[in-house]
Write an enzyme that holds these catalytic residues in place. Structure first.
Site, PDB file in Angstrom:
ATOM      1  N   HIS A   1       6.626   7.514  -0.172  1.00 15.03           N
ATOM      2  CA  HIS A   1       7.632   7.708  -1.246  1.00 15.03           C
ATOM      3  C   HIS A   1       8.904   7.956  -0.304  1.00 15.03           C
ATOM      4  O   HIS A   1       8.792   8.367   0.881  1.00 15.03           O
ATOM      5  CB  HIS A   1       7.272   8.844  -2.094  1.00 15.03           C
ATOM      6  CG  HIS A   1       7.470  10.170  -1.395  1.00 15.03           C
ATOM      7  ND1 HIS A   1       6.188  10.476  -0.633  1.00 15.03           N
ATOM      8  CD2 HIS A   1       8.316  11.029  -1.398  1.00 15.03           C
ATOM      9  CE1 HIS A   1       6.776  11.940  -0.428  1.00 15.03           C
ATOM     10  NE2 HIS A   1       7.889  12.261  -0.830  1.00 15.03           N
TER      11      HIS A   1
ATOM     12  N   ASP B   1      12.304  10.414  -1.348  1.00 13.90           N
ATOM     13  CA  ASP B   1      12.851  11.393  -2.113  1.00 13.90           C
ATOM     14  C   ASP B   1      13.869  10.826  -3.190  1.00 13.90           C
ATOM     15  O   ASP B   1      15.000  10.531  -2.729  1.00 13.90           O
ATOM     16  CB  ASP B   1      13.116  12.655  -1.366  1.00 13.90           C
ATOM     17  CG  ASP B   1      11.919  13.376  -0.660  1.00 13.90           C
ATOM     18  OD1 ASP B   1      10.808  13.104  -1.296  1.00 13.90           O
ATOM     19  OD2 ASP B   1      12.356  13.967   0.384  1.00 13.90           O
TER      20      ASP B   1
ATOM     21  N   HIS C   1       8.472   8.196   3.525  1.00 12.35           N
ATOM     22  CA  HIS C   1       7.579   9.213   4.192  1.00 12.35           C
ATOM     23  C   HIS C   1       6.466   9.428   3.620  1.00 12.35           C
ATOM     24  O   HIS C   1       6.404   9.269   2.467  1.00 12.35           O
ATOM     25  CB  HIS C   1       8.473  10.648   4.753  1.00 12.35           C
ATOM     26  CG  HIS C   1       9.315  11.142   3.582  1.00 12.35           C
ATOM     27  ND1 HIS C   1      10.306  10.660   2.919  1.00 12.35           N
ATOM     28  CD2 HIS C   1       8.686  12.083   2.854  1.00 12.35           C
ATOM     29  CE1 HIS C   1      10.556  11.361   2.060  1.00 12.35           C
ATOM     30  NE2 HIS C   1       9.597  12.314   1.840  1.00 12.35           N
TER      31      HIS C   1
ATOM     32  N   ARG D   1      -2.966  22.923   5.315  1.00  8.76           N
ATOM     33  CA  ARG D   1      -1.410  22.748   5.859  1.00  8.76           C
ATOM     34  C   ARG D   1      -0.646  23.038   4.479  1.00  8.76           C
ATOM     35  O   ARG D   1      -1.035  22.858   3.521  1.00  8.76           O
ATOM     36  CB  ARG D   1      -1.305  21.374   6.484  1.00  8.76           C
ATOM     37  CG  ARG D   1       0.107  20.864   6.574  1.00  8.76           C
ATOM     38  CD  ARG D   1       0.189  19.471   7.101  1.00  8.76           C
ATOM     39  NE  ARG D   1       1.794  19.405   7.327  1.00  8.76           N
ATOM     40  CZ  ARG D   1       2.328  18.825   6.401  1.00  8.76           C
ATOM     41  NH1 ARG D   1       2.313  18.346   5.438  1.00  8.76           N
ATOM     42  NH2 ARG D   1       3.846  18.794   6.846  1.00  8.76           N
TER      43      ARG D   1
HETATM   44  C1  OGA Z   1       7.533  15.987  -0.410  1.00  5.84           C
HETATM   45  C2  OGA Z   1       7.291  15.520   0.979  1.00  5.84           C
HETATM   46  C3  OGA Z   1       5.807  16.210   2.939  1.00  5.84           C
HETATM   47  C4  OGA Z   1       5.201  17.318   3.445  1.00  5.84           C
HETATM   48  O1  OGA Z   1       7.150  17.136  -0.696  1.00  5.84           O
HETATM   49  O2  OGA Z   1       8.315  15.212  -1.111  1.00  5.84           O
HETATM   50  O3  OGA Z   1       7.543  14.618   1.462  1.00  5.84           O
HETATM   51  O4  OGA Z   1       5.237  17.270   4.774  1.00  5.84           O
HETATM   52  N1  OGA Z   1       6.312  16.487   1.606  1.00  5.84           N
HETATM   53  O5  OGA Z   1       4.766  18.087   2.823  1.00  5.84           O
HETATM   54 NI    NI Z   2       9.055  13.596   0.288  1.00  4.17          NI
END
Ligand code: OGA
Ligand code: NI
Length: 369
Positions: A234, A236, A290, A300
């Protein structure tokens, strides 16, 4: 009289993460199609660390180095790291510790903050309730943060009102964390303004009184990490994301047609441009795809602060960024509506309008934020 047979009762799906995380096979709902399955061993993305403290101090050499690094990174993919950022490491450690405490609670307790369909804030888990495919392997808690004076204790109040007085300390920690993120994000806006040549104050002023989102991402271990994703691909839709990932690692960025991993560095914040800032920069700075992968060993965690403009803001780039070399980008046309009328039309704030439009373009790429 002929009686219709009783309708089969649809049971809500409930996956219990305490059992699921040890199971050798995972429910099909969490299995992603082959072309979207993760590659766990991706090359690392070389993202430049920016010495933020020296930039703020105004040392001319540091300012020119920082603006150059940010300019290059944001034109190419929109990701960079900030180090020497001035956020208290004890506060960051506490924010992670309280995440362990929150997500370690019984499901019924976490569900006191249940995020309802269509809402943006609260507790959400793909381990319960949502009957669908391509489920992400995670739990989240999303909080509204407002930087204007009238709502100065909004995070603190959320925990006390929704979760109860026993959660007051959670409120104190995340209120303080959000305030640190507000300060940091306004400083980063100075850096972005300087990098784009519109001056340090322009975007800083624009985001005064911001109406932002704090999200706690909790990814339990998974015995089949090669079949699922913690967060699907996605961009942001918001303006700027400041992410703190713990020492585990799992964030990946799509650059030059392949996925790259971002090595975890607990001393650094990962900063990325969102769709709304891409529009504000007239498309010069990029918001890029990403995702997050999971692993079979350990939990994690990441803390994500999504900076968003105050609701009455009109989102459009400054005229100085529009010229023959950079004509008006498609994205900025889309969100050149003011938030107030967008809200009236039931569209939510303007950054969500942009989110929707991009979502149509990248239909398969972006889950809801
Ligand atoms: C998000 C995201 C990535 C992560 O919350 O928008 O891309 O590493 N998170 O948690
Ligand atoms: Ni994100």
């Amino acid at each position: 009289m002929i009686m219709a047979p009783p309708l089969p009762r649809v049971q809500p799906l409930v996956f219990d993460v305490s059992i699921l995380q040890h199971q050798a096979s995972i429910p099909s709902h969490f299995i992603w199609p082959d072309h979207e399955k993760p590659c766990l061993e991706s090359p690392e993305l070389a993202i430049p660390p920016v010495d933020f403290g020296s930039f703020l101090a105004g040392d001319p050499l540091a300012v020119s180095k920082a603006t150059q690094l940010v300019n290059e990174a944001c034109r190419k993919h929109g990701f960079f790291l900030v180090v020497n950022h001035g956020v208290d490491s004890k506060l960051i450690a506490k924010a992670h510790e309280y995440m362990n405490m929150f997500f370690g609670k019984q499901l019924s307790e976490k569900q006191r903050a249940q995020r309802k369909i269509g809402e943006q804030y609260g507790y959400a888990s793909s381990f319960t309730g949502r009957f669908s495919s391509k489920l992400p392997w995670k739990e989240t808690l999303s909080l509204r943060y407002c930087a204007d004076n009238q709502s100065s204790d909004i995070v603190q109040e959320y925990f006390s009102n929704v979760m109860g007085e026993n959660f007051k300390q959670f409120g104190t920690v995340y209120q303080e964390y959000c305030e640190a993120m507000n300060t940091l994000s306004l400083g980063i806006m100075e850096l972005l303004g300087a990098s784009l040549g519109v001056g340090r104050e322009y975007f800083r002023d624009f985001f005064e009184g911001n109406d932002s989102i704090m999200r706690l991402n909790y990814y339990p271990p998974c015995q089949k990490p090669d079949l699922t994703l913690g967060t699907g691909p996605h961009c942001d839709p918001t303006s700027l994301t400041i992410l703190h990932q713990d020492h585990v690692g799992g964030l990946q960025v799509f650059v030059d047609e392949k996925w790259h991993s971002v090595r975890p560095d607990p001393e650094a914040f990962v900063v990325n441009i969102g769709d709304t800032f891409m529009a504000l920069s007239n498309g010069i700075f990029k918001s890029c795809l990403h995702r997050a992968v999971v692993n079979n060993v350990t939990v994690r965690k990441s803390l994500a602060f999504f900076l968003c403009p105050k609701l009455d803001k009109v989102v459009k780039p400054p005229n100085t960024l529009i010229d023959s070399k950079n004509p008006r980008a498609e994205e900025s046309e889309i969100i050149a509506v003011d938030n107030a009328s967008a809200v009236k039309e039931g569209l939510g704030s303007s950054w969500r309008v942009l989110g929707r439009k991009r979502q149509q373009k990248n239909r398969n790429k972006r889950p809801a934020l």
